[in-house]
Each structure stands twice: as structure tokens, then as C-alpha cells.
Write an enzyme that holds these catalytic residues in place. Structure first.
Site, short mmCIF file in Angstrom:
data_model
loop_
_atom_site.label_atom_id
_atom_site.label_comp_id
_atom_site.label_asym_id
_atom_site.label_seq_id
_atom_site.Cartn_x
_atom_site.Cartn_y
_atom_site.Cartn_z
N ARG A 1 38.48 10.37 75.82
CA ARG A 1 37.69 10.21 77.04
C ARG A 1 36.22 10.48 76.74
NH1 ARG A 1 41.77 12.93 81.56
NH2 ARG A 1 43.54 11.67 80.88
N SER B 1 41.74 8.99 83.88
CA SER B 1 42.50 9.72 84.89
C SER B 1 41.68 10.12 86.10
CB SER B 1 43.14 10.94 84.24
OG SER B 1 44.02 11.55 85.14
N HIS B 2 41.53 11.42 86.30
CA HIS B 2 40.85 11.94 87.49
C HIS B 2 39.34 12.07 87.27
CE1 HIS B 2 42.03 14.96 84.67
NE2 HIS B 2 40.99 15.67 85.06
N ASP C 1 45.86 10.59 91.81
CA ASP C 1 44.57 10.53 91.11
C ASP C 1 44.22 9.11 90.68
OD1 ASP C 1 46.45 10.39 89.07
OD2 ASP C 1 45.20 11.47 87.64
N ASP D 1 44.48 7.31 88.01
CA ASP D 1 45.46 6.51 87.28
C ASP D 1 46.88 6.67 87.80
OD1 ASP D 1 45.55 9.13 86.24
OD2 ASP D 1 46.45 8.42 84.38
N ASP E 1 49.03 9.32 88.08
CA ASP E 1 50.08 10.19 87.56
C ASP E 1 50.10 11.57 88.21
OD1 ASP E 1 47.77 10.93 86.28
OD2 ASP E 1 48.57 10.85 84.25
N ARG E 2 49.05 11.90 88.98
CA ARG E 2 49.05 13.20 89.66
C ARG E 2 49.38 13.04 91.13
NH1 ARG E 2 44.24 16.96 87.39
NH2 ARG E 2 44.55 16.48 85.20
N THR F 1 50.24 22.58 77.39
CA THR F 1 49.66 21.68 78.39
C THR F 1 49.57 20.25 77.87
OG1 THR F 1 48.41 23.46 79.40
CG2 THR F 1 47.52 21.24 79.67
N GLU G 1 53.60 20.18 85.72
CA GLU G 1 52.45 20.98 85.32
C GLU G 1 51.74 21.46 86.58
OE1 GLU G 1 50.41 19.82 81.47
OE2 GLU G 1 50.65 17.88 82.43
N SER H 1 48.80 21.36 87.16
CA SER H 1 47.65 20.50 87.40
C SER H 1 48.03 19.27 88.22
CB SER H 1 47.05 20.08 86.07
OG SER H 1 48.05 19.48 85.26
N LYS I 1 53.94 11.67 83.86
CA LYS I 1 54.05 12.24 85.19
C LYS I 1 53.80 11.12 86.19
CE LYS I 1 49.39 14.30 84.89
NZ LYS I 1 48.99 14.21 83.48
C1 VG1 Z 1 44.43 18.46 82.22
C2 VG1 Z 1 45.57 19.25 82.81
C3 VG1 Z 1 46.87 18.93 82.10
C4 VG1 Z 1 47.12 17.42 82.18
C5 VG1 Z 1 45.92 16.67 81.62
C6 VG1 Z 1 46.05 15.18 81.77
O1 VG1 Z 1 44.26 18.79 80.87
O2 VG1 Z 1 45.31 20.64 82.73
O3 VG1 Z 1 47.92 19.67 82.68
O4 VG1 Z 1 48.27 17.07 81.45
O5 VG1 Z 1 44.74 17.07 82.31
O6 VG1 Z 1 46.21 14.81 83.10
P1 VG1 Z 1 43.12 19.80 80.38
O7 VG1 Z 1 43.23 19.79 78.89
O8 VG1 Z 1 41.83 19.28 80.93
O9 VG1 Z 1 43.46 21.13 81.00
V1 VG1 Z 1 45.62 13.34 83.63
O10 VG1 Z 1 46.07 13.10 85.15
O11 VG1 Z 1 44.06 13.49 83.14
O12 VG1 Z 1 46.29 12.17 82.55
CO CO Z 2 45.87 11.19 85.74
#
Ligand code: VG1
Ligand code: CO
Length: 564
Positions: free
Chosen positions: A25, A118-119, A284, A286, A288-289, A353, A372, A374, A385
């Protein structure tokens, strides 16, 4: 339209093409540099596990953010030159992350490339991301992402074909380009079919018809889930159009942060309160959340997955058919799901994680439901997810409980759950985009405590000391050995565990694109106090966390950016 023969282009490595928690990213402008995207895509093909890209089928799609369509064209050109025989691509380049996982599995593709940050916010000034998924539909494990990173560091050339014009992504159907073909698919269809086979759609429809007071509000946050939400909630389950908000995917997510939490999904939070909504939900960028909220309750994601696990065998057809073979959570996620596992006689796994750590357990048939903290919840129906899955699971459970309790609500369901299991109070503090150096120093200092034991009699150590009335029993840096392939992942988060099993955990985020993000996770279990405000219940531990870490001194921030 025609494609040329493959040609090789000279290039040099770019610094920092290291996949994080979930893919690479960076800012869009970084990906737009000449050769940058090509280099990384070539590295994926170079590292693609045996038998490699020759004659392979690849699924490609993304969350609709700015630069997805350009990146799809690049993947076609570099992929074709590396021997990919067939590309299966979501129409207009759209595929939610869970839908991409579902398509890879259903069509037995050899892997997929998912274009998402993602988010993280989107648009020309914001973030883009590229993630490689394997044949099982799940994110590449660390061994493969390490190979990809190594390939980015050694790269001298990439292969590419030239197209007479860009491939039209808007028309569904298959076209051949000589050595390879491109199939454009409806991004929603396979996924809807999958969910219809998992949940009891009839039960949900009946509940909706018989309970006119029940209202749903789904907020797509202008991300990819809009079309999926519309097809499932409105077309399939019969909710009104007005049950949808921000359900048109926008390249910049409307300028907002497509992250379903109490801070960034504030529009949903406000509407749910004002309009007295029974079930509010968001996903979110993409898809998955998920966030679950109601007029009377916010469901912590750690509780949400535990709750789904509790009801799975009672009312969700997929689990009634297949059984539940084990549960799991990421390490910082609260231990609520552990209590469900113990009560039901199931194994429960604690992994680092990132969703990639669940895949091996699922493939081995040892894990059915996991989550998770998150806002990630899911099961072995795919290997990502799945935001919409979690929301429909909640609808399924509400409809089921509603058969015997006409006053069912999100809050009543949670209170019943706490009455059985007690309550794992949980909160997370995020300090986003802080100074990287200060954050690393803070973590290094905490890491030094992990070597501490009472016997070491280290005056600066923590074990045996009390903070806000909690006594430290153990300090460690979480290390995980995968039970299936025995790979070891170390340095996955600093844990301070107290003698009453309360926990404080510190980690640096692996998904940001700028500076560092510090996450502090706080948990405490209570069997008696089931209905206290979370921040009140956890205040002493939050104070202890800030005191022990000296966070304010190291990163120079008074308040967190986001509290969950
Ligand atoms: C975060 C979350 C983690 C999740 C990851 C990807 O990672 O804490 O639980 O799996 O995002 O989610 P980090 O390393 O920033 O804590 V997503 O929806 O960005 O694919
Ligand atoms: Co996501």
C-alpha cells in the site's frame, strides 16, 4: 484489438516494495511512477509458487478506487507476457475482496490480484494497493510475500505485451487475444449465489415481513460493497431501497475514509441514533470489514465473531450442514470467542494479525469461524474476511431469535450472550501517522521488558509490579508457529498480561502508507459487571498502558486518532 509479442523492458528496483499486513500500500503517485507498478506486478509473477504463471488463470479486480482501471491494464499486459492464459476480471475492474476470493475458489483459478488499499482513503492524492492471493482464494502467506519482496529487490527487467488499445472492461463476456483470453464477469453474481447457500434467506424474509418495526440501514461508505448490498439486502431479502446509504462505488469514496468504525462511519452512527434503526451496518472500501450497531448498542467486533460462533450450529444452514470444526482469532482480539470454544468443546487458535494466518487452518479443515478485533469477521466459505457475510449472519441470528422473542434487539442478543459467558471488555486506541522513529523507539523499549522475569530482578522490569491495581504476570513479544506448515512468525506484538488475565497489547500497523500508526489494545474480563460503559470499565488499564509505554513522550500525541 490485438496484442503484440512479449518484449522485455529494462528497469531498476524501487525501495520499499515490501508487502505489509495485507499487500503493498502506497500513495497513488508512488504507483504512478514509470515502471513502479510493472516492477511489483512482475515480482508477483516471478514469485508465483510452482508451477508459476505459465498457462495459469488469474482473477483480477479491485475496490473501485482511483487507479484500479489503469492497474488492471498493466496486470493484463505484464501477466500475458509472463504466460497467463486467462484473466477473469470483474466488470469495470470491480470485485470486492471477499468476492475475489469466492471467484478464485469457484472457478478454480490459480490465484488472483486484488487492487485495494482497503479502508485507506482513495483518489489521486491518497492510497492504492496491490495484493496477491493464492489458489485457495486467500492472501499469500509470508513465505510468498517474502519471495515477492526479494524479487522486487533483484529486478532488472520485466516482460510486457503491447495492446493496440486498452481492454474494454465494461462489457461482460470472453474475448481472445491470441495467446490469452479475457473474461469479464458480473462482479456480484457468484458471491450472491454463495451467500444464498450459506444463510437462511427465507427465514430472514419472513422475519422482515412479520416485524415491520425492524429496520435495517446499510452504509457502503461509497466503497465496493454498494452493488453487493443492493443485490442482497434489497433484491434478495426484500428490504426497502431506503435501507441503503452511500452504495455507489466512488473512485475517492466521496472524499471520506471508508473505514467502518465509530469515528469514520459517523454518518451511519448518527442516522442509526436519530432514526432509531434496529440494525445499522457498514463495510469498508474493499468489502472485507463490517461494523454492527443499533439504536441501543455498538457491537464490539471481538464480541461479534464470538456471538456468531455461539449461534452458528443453531441457525446458520452452512454450519448445520458442515459442522463447526474450530474457532480462531488474531492475538489482539479479545478472548470472548475462546469462551464459546470452551463451552462447545472446540479448538481455538490464536494467530498473528492479518487474515493470511487463518488460511492454512481452514485448508486443513480445523477452522470454521474466525475474526479480528479490527472489524474483520469470516468463515471457511472463502479465505478472506467478509463484511456482507457478517451482516447477513447477524440478520440470520436476529430472525432466528425473533421466532421465540418478539422483542429481540441487537442489545438483547448481546446481553443474553454476556449472561452466559461474562463480558470481555475491549477497546483499541489508534495513533495514526505519528513519527516513525519515536514509535519504533517506544516499541523497542517495550520489547526490552519482554526479556524480563522476576528472577532477572531487573529494576526497570515489569513482572510483579502493579499498575492501577493490576499486577503484571507476564510480558512477551508474540510469536506464532503455524500448526500446519510449522512456519514461525515472530515479533507480532508486545503483550503485557496481568494476573487476572487482563491484557495490554502494543503493535505498529502494517497497512499505513505514511509515518507509523501505533495501536494499543486493552482487554479485561468481568463475570458480574455486564453493562458498564467500555471506556469506564477500561480506564485504569488505559492509564496503565499510557504510563508503561510513555506513549505521549515518544510520539508526542495527547489523544488517539480513533478509539474503538
Ligand atoms: C489492519 C488490522 C488487521 C487487518 C488488516 C487488513 O492491520 O489491524 O487486523 O487484518 O488491517 O485489513 P494493521 O497492520 O494496520 O494493524 V483490511 O480491511 O486493510 O484488508
Ligand atoms: Co478491507
Amino acid at each position: 484489438m490485438t496484442a503484440s509479442a512479449a518484449r522485455r523492458v529494462q528497469t531498476t528496483p524501487f525501495e520499499g516494495q515490501k508487502p505489509g499486513t495485507s499487500g503493498l500500500r502506497k500513495r497513488v503517485v508512488v504507483f504512478q511512477q514509470e515502471h513502479y507498478t510493472e516492477n511489483f506486478v512482475q515480482a508477483i509473477f516471478t514469485a508465483m509458487p510452482s508451477p508459476g504463471p505459465q498457462d495459469a488463470t488469474l482473477v483480477v479486480g479491485g475496490d473501485g478506487r482511483y487507479f484500479v482501471k489503469d492497474a488492471v491494464q498493466t496486470i493484463i499486459r505484464v501477466g500475458a507476457a509472463n504466460g497467463i492464459a486467462k484473466f477473469i476480471i470483474g466488470q469495470d475492474g470491480i470485485l470486492s475482496t471477499p468476492a475475489a476470493s469466492a471467484v478464485i475458489r469457484k472457478r478454480q483459478a490459480d490465484g488472483g490480484i486484488i487492487l485495494t488499499a482497503s479502508h485507506n482513503p482513495g483518489g489521486p492524492e491518497n492510497d492504492f494497493g496491490i495484493k496477491y492471493n493464492m489458489r485457495n482464494g486467500g492472501p499469500a502467506p509470508e513465505s510468498v510475500t517474502d519471495d515477492i519482496y526479494a524479487a522486487t529487490r533483484n529486478i532488472t527487467k520485466y516482460s510486457v505485451v503491447d495492446m493496440s488499445e486498452p481492454v474494454d472492461l465494461s462489457v461482460i463476456g470472453t474475448r481472445s487475444f491470441g495467446n490469452f483470453e479475457v473474461e469479464i464477469i458480473d462482479p456480484v453474481e457468484d458471491y450472491v449465489e454463495l451467500l444464498a447457500g450459506i444463510f437462511d434467506f427465507d427465514l430472514i424474509r419472513r422475519f422482515r415481513e412479520q416485524t415491520p418495526s425492524f429496520s435495517l440501514l446499510f452504509d457502503g461508505l461509497n466503497g465496493v460493497t454498494g452493488p453487493y448490498g443492493r443485490r442482497i439486502f434489497v433484491d434478495e431479502l426484500g428490504f426497502a431501497d431506503s435501507s441503503l446509504d452511500q452504495c455507489t462505488p466512488l473512485e475517492d469514496f466521496g472524499g471520506s475514509h471508508p473505514d467502518p468504525n465509530l469515528t469514520y462511519a459517523h454518518k451511519l452512527v448518527e442516522r442509526v441514533a436519530r432514526e432509531n434503526i434496529s440494525l445499522g451496518a457498514a463495510s469498508d472500501g474493499d468489502g472485507d470489514r463490517n461494523m454492527i450497531i443499533s439504536n441501543d448498542c455498538f457491537v464490539n467486533p471481538s464480541d461479534s465473531v464470538a456471538l456468531i460462533a455461539h449461534y452458528a450450529m443453531e441457525c446458520i444452514p452452512y454450519f448445520q450442514r458442515n459442522g463447526v470444526h474450530g474457532l480462531a482469532r488474531s492475538m489482539p482480539t479479545s478472548c470472548a470467542i475462546d469462551r464459546v470454544a470452551h463451552a462447545k468443546g472446540l479448538d481455538v487458535f490464536e494467530v498473528p494479525t492479518g487474515w493470511k494466518f487463518f488460511g492454512n487452518l481452514m485448508d486443513a479443515g480445523r477452522l470454521s469461524i474466525c475474526g479480528e478485533e479490527s472489524f474483520g469477521t469470516g468463515s471457511d466459505h472463502i479465505r478472506e474476511k467478509d463484511g456482507i457475510w457478517a451482516i447477513v449472519a447477524w440478520l440470520n441470528i436476529i430472525a432466528h431469535v425473533g421466532q421465540t422473542n418478539p422483542d429481540v434487539s441487537v442489545r438483547s442478543i448481546m446481553q443474553d450472550f454476556y449472561a452466559i459467558y461474562g463480558r470481555n471488555y475491549f477497546t483499541r486506541y489508534d495513533y495514526e501517522e505519528v513519527d516513525s522513529e519515536g514509535a519504533s523507539k517506544m516499541i523497542d523499549r517495550l520489547r526490552a521488558f519482554a526479556a524480563d522475569t522476576p528472577a532477572a530482578n531487573n529494576a526497570s522490569g515489569l513482572v510483579g509490579k502493579s499498575f492501577s491495581g493490576y499486577t503484571v504476570a507476564k510480558v512477551d513479544d508474540f510469536e506464532y508457529t503455524d500448526p500446519i506448515d510449522h512456519s514461525v512468525s515472530s515479533r507480532q506484538g508486545l503483550r503485557i498480561i496481568f494476573d487476572d488475565s487482563s491484557r495490554i497489547i502494543f503493535r505498529l500497523s502494517g497497512t499505513g502508507s505514511q509515518g507509523a500508526t501505533v495501536r494499543i489494545y486493552i482487554e479485561r474480563y468481568d463475570q458480574e459487571l455486564l453493562d458498564v460503559d467500555t471506556q469506564v470499565a477500561l480506564k485504569p488499564l488505559v492509564d496503565a498502558a499510557l504510563h508503561i509505554s510513555q506513549l505521549k513522550e515518544f510520539v508526542n500525541r495527547e489523544e488517539p486518532t480513533v478509539i474503538t
